[in-house]
Design a protein around this motif. Structure first.
Motif, PDB file in Angstrom:
ATOM      1  N   ASP A 569       0.809  -1.219   0.000  1.00 10.96           N
ATOM      2  CA  ASP A 569       0.000   0.000   0.000  1.00 10.96           C
ATOM      3  C   ASP A 569       0.843   1.270   0.000  1.00 10.96           C
ATOM      4  N   THR A 570       2.181   1.146   0.096  1.00 12.25           N
ATOM      5  CA  THR A 570       3.047   2.328   0.026  1.00 12.25           C
ATOM      6  C   THR A 570       3.741   2.455  -1.325  1.00 12.25           C
ATOM      7  N   ARG A 572       2.807   3.341  -4.332  1.00 11.68           N
ATOM      8  CA  ARG A 572       2.584   4.540  -5.144  1.00 11.68           C
ATOM      9  C   ARG A 572       3.503   5.684  -4.693  1.00 11.68           C
ATOM     10  N   LEU A 575       7.189   4.898  -5.582  1.00  8.16           N
ATOM     11  CA  LEU A 575       7.455   5.070  -7.014  1.00  8.16           C
ATOM     12  C   LEU A 575       7.569   6.549  -7.380  1.00  8.16           C
ATOM     13  N   ALA A 576       6.763   7.370  -6.763  1.00 11.76           N
ATOM     14  CA  ALA A 576       6.838   8.809  -7.027  1.00 11.76           C
ATOM     15  C   ALA A 576       8.180   9.371  -6.553  1.00 11.76           C
TER      16      ALA A 576
END
Length: 661
Positions: A569-570, A572, A575-576
């Motif tokens: 769940d972390t 995203r 990746l940013a």
């Protein structure tokens, strides 16, 4: 007596130094188990090692297991000191990889295991800290199988996890499940065993299977796993028995040709150089003259051998042993002594990708600092020094920030020099874009030197290095002049057009010429009319830089391969962050709870990622990174501060002189 050179390796704080203490205690070498926390261990002798509770320098200590002499090498676990680990690996017969039963498989554990497998070093795994709260056994074995190697087998059962009574019970011939697991594991690498199993399962007795396990472990095909606690001693006896049975100890060919490898260099109390050598074949005796490092030769003045927990003076060091040699003043780490190619494959040392400016707190220590740093560089050839005489600055290359503290503490404690560091920057390199050529002729303007030099530069394959060859006759001028050109070419390529090293290039000398020796009436040499080696050393950078500018160079920055394990769940947010750090991720392996991200990231951004990861992953993210390759810089081209000896500065100086004339 047979000898086994054994390495103890682990991620930092997994307990390998504590395990070393327990092994020495069990062998009767020490009367009391030392404590890392108290700074009382045998192998962590540096003040900073005792203070920080980490191993920085490899240490050697000897003990006996029945008829086997074990030279145990305690190696660093912190990733900043991976080069020290790799040097130790090159002289090992076998290894014990220590894993914490609480923290499990960590980033550095995976790096070490990959290196052990690449070098095909027989390896046992010891799961430590069974007595700690949160210790795991079956779950950790599954993690080892998934993340390190599928070719592992538990050698017993762990009991009492997380309690002071935690223990380890080895499997034996009465454990049918163990025998079945052995068959399934060993048959993968042994067609004969598989055939025997298919034709007559009863023919595979426990003794046969145990013999096959020994054979495949010594070939680094399988990795037996033991459980225990270095603090309480649980499981250590079983591990010692495994070391004795499963790892390859040998007599060594004492009568064979002399062959050894230097894996460590240190200075003695009087400043004398001491070389640690692993002997693969033959024997070295006091007063022997040894050839090493090309055509250099020195006489051995004294020898010590590790024996029974002590370092004893001996008249010789022979095959299989590790010894300390005195008298080899020009010896360097990595030098082969005698016949090369008999020993194990040498480790690959990834280059340091960071550098910083080091300065003495007291200006009066400047000269002493240069001497001290030169001695530290002898002990670690991957600590490169670069002097900027124009700015009066000294640059030192690094693997990580912890090395700064080590260097700072060492300089203060051993040399009495207090230093400070500037902010760490990334080390880039330059690669040639094409072919370039230039020539300057003797006694023709604007050449102010009595020399003719023509050079052509060509790109070379990666890792080929710098080569120098002639297209002129060897006898066209004195060899000393040609040698001066060759040496200066190598020096000049340490800093290319943008100030970074050009590590791979082919340089060809296309023109040569000189003014013969001229004398006055009384045979007094007149250097104003005669060429000297200095003319060729001064002209070479000017010609070479002109050729480099014609060829063109591209600056390349170091890239690290990274692997991130994070809560799904972390992903995203991670990746940013990777995108902001110019990382190049591959397609992520997303799981229901945990995901794995792999890819490449600029070395300059690794430290930033390490700092950001805990917040991005709720403290659960694990980062593993290692140098992968160099790639062309896509943004603004970083220029390295140039030294006073930089070819561009020297060229500007020459042009300035010519304009004044």
């Amino acid at each position: 007596m047979r000898t086994l050179n054994l390495g103890i390796l682990a991620h930092v704080d997994a307990g390998k130094t504590s395990l070393t203490e327990r092994l020495l205690y069990a062998a009767g070498v020490i009367d009391e188990v030392g404590s890392v926390d108290d700074g009382s261990t045998q192998t962590d002798s540096l003040a900073l090692e005792r203070q920080r509770g980490i191993t920085i320098k490899s240490a050697v200590v000897s003990f006996a297991i029945d008829d086997v002499t074990v030279n145990l090498i305690d190696t660093p676990g912190h990733p900043d000191f991976i080069a020290e680990v790799e040097r130790a690996l090159s002289v090992l017969d076998g290894a014990v990889l220590v894993i914490s039963a609480v923290e499990g498989v960590q980033a550095q554990t995976r790096v070490l295991m990959r290196t052990l497998q690449r070098l095909r070093i027989p390896t046992l795994i010891f799961v430590n800290k069974l007595d700690r709260r949160g210790a795991q056994a079956p779950e950790l074995l599954a993690s080892i199988t998934e993340r390190l190697s599928a070719d592992v087998i538990a050698m017993g059962a762990a009991t009492g996890l997380g309690t002071a009574s935690a223990g380890f019970t080895p499997y034996g011939r009465e454990d049918s499940d163990f025998s079945q697991t052995l068959i399934e594991l060993l048959a993968v690498n042994d067609d004969q065993l598989l055939t025997m199993f298919v034709e007559n399962e009863q023919a595979l007795s426990y003794d046969v299977l145990r013999g096959k396990l020994v054979e495949q472990t010594r070939r680094a095909l399988v990795h037996p796993v033991y459980f225990g606690s270095a603090i309480t001693g649980a499981g250590v006896d079983a591990l010692i028995a495994g070391i004795r049975e499963l790892l390859p100890a040998a007599e060594g060919d004492v009568e064979g040709p002399v062959s050894g490898s230097v894996f460590k260099v240190e200075r003695g109390p009087a400043g004398e150089k001491i070389a640690f050598v692993r002997m693969f074949s033959g024997a070295i005796r006091t007063r022997d003259r040894l050839r090493f490092h090309g055509d250099r030769e020195s006489k051995v003045t004294s020898i010590s051998v590790f024996d029974g927990g002590s370092v004893l003076t001996r008249p010789e060091v022979s095959a299989g042993q590790i010894g300390k040699l005195w008298g080899l003043g020009e010896i360097q780490i990595g030098d082969a002594i005698g016949v090369e190619g008999i020993g194990a494959e040498s480790g690959y040392f990834a280059p340091p990708t960071l550098e910083t400016v080091i300065s003495p707190v007291k200006p009066s220590d400047k000269g002493n600092l240069q001497v001290a740093l030169s001695q530290l560089a002898e002990q670690d050839p991957l600590i490169n020094l670069r002097q900027d005489d124009l700015r009066g600055e000294t640059f030192v290359s690094l693997y990580g920030e912890v090395q700064k503290e080590v260097i700072q503490t060492t300089l203060a404690s051993e040399f009495g020099i207090d230093v400070t560091f500037r902010e760490t920057t990334t080390i880039c390199i330059e690669r040639l874009d094409g072919i370039g050529a230039a020539v300057e002729f003797n006694k023709q303007d604007p050449n102010p030197f009595l020399a003719t030099i023509g050079l052509r530069v060509e790109p070379a394959p990666v890792n080929e290095g710098v080569s120098f060859r002639l297209e002129v006759e060897l006898g066209s001028m004195p060899y000393a002049f040609i040698k001066a050109v060759e040496e200066t070419v190598h020096e000049t390529l340490q800093q290319g057009i943008h100030g970074w090293q050009i590590p791979d290039a082919r340089v060809v000398m296309t023109h040569s010429g000189y003014s013969a020796r001229q004398s006055h009436a009384h045979a007094v040499f007149d250097k104003s009319m005669s060429s000297t080696a200095g003319d060729f050393r001064n002209l070479t950078p000017l010609v070479l830089m002109t050729a480099l500018q014609q060829a063109g160079t591209t600056v390349h920055e170091p890239m690290h391969h990274f692997q991130l394990e994070i809560p799904t769940d972390t992903a995203r947010g991670v990746l940013a962050a990777l995108a902001r750090l110019r990382a190049i991720p591959q397609v992520p392996a997303l799981g229901s709870e945990t995901s794995v991200l792999e890819g490449e990231i600029p070395a300059a951004a690794v430290y930033q990622l390490e700092q950001q990861l805990p917040a991005l992953s709720r403290g659960e993210g694990v980062l593993e990174s290692s140098f992968e390759r160099y790639q062309p810089v896509t943004g603004p081209i970083p220029s390295r501060p140039r030294t006073d000896n930089d070819p561009l500065n020297r060229r500007d100086y020459l042009l300035h002189v010519l304009r004044r004339v």
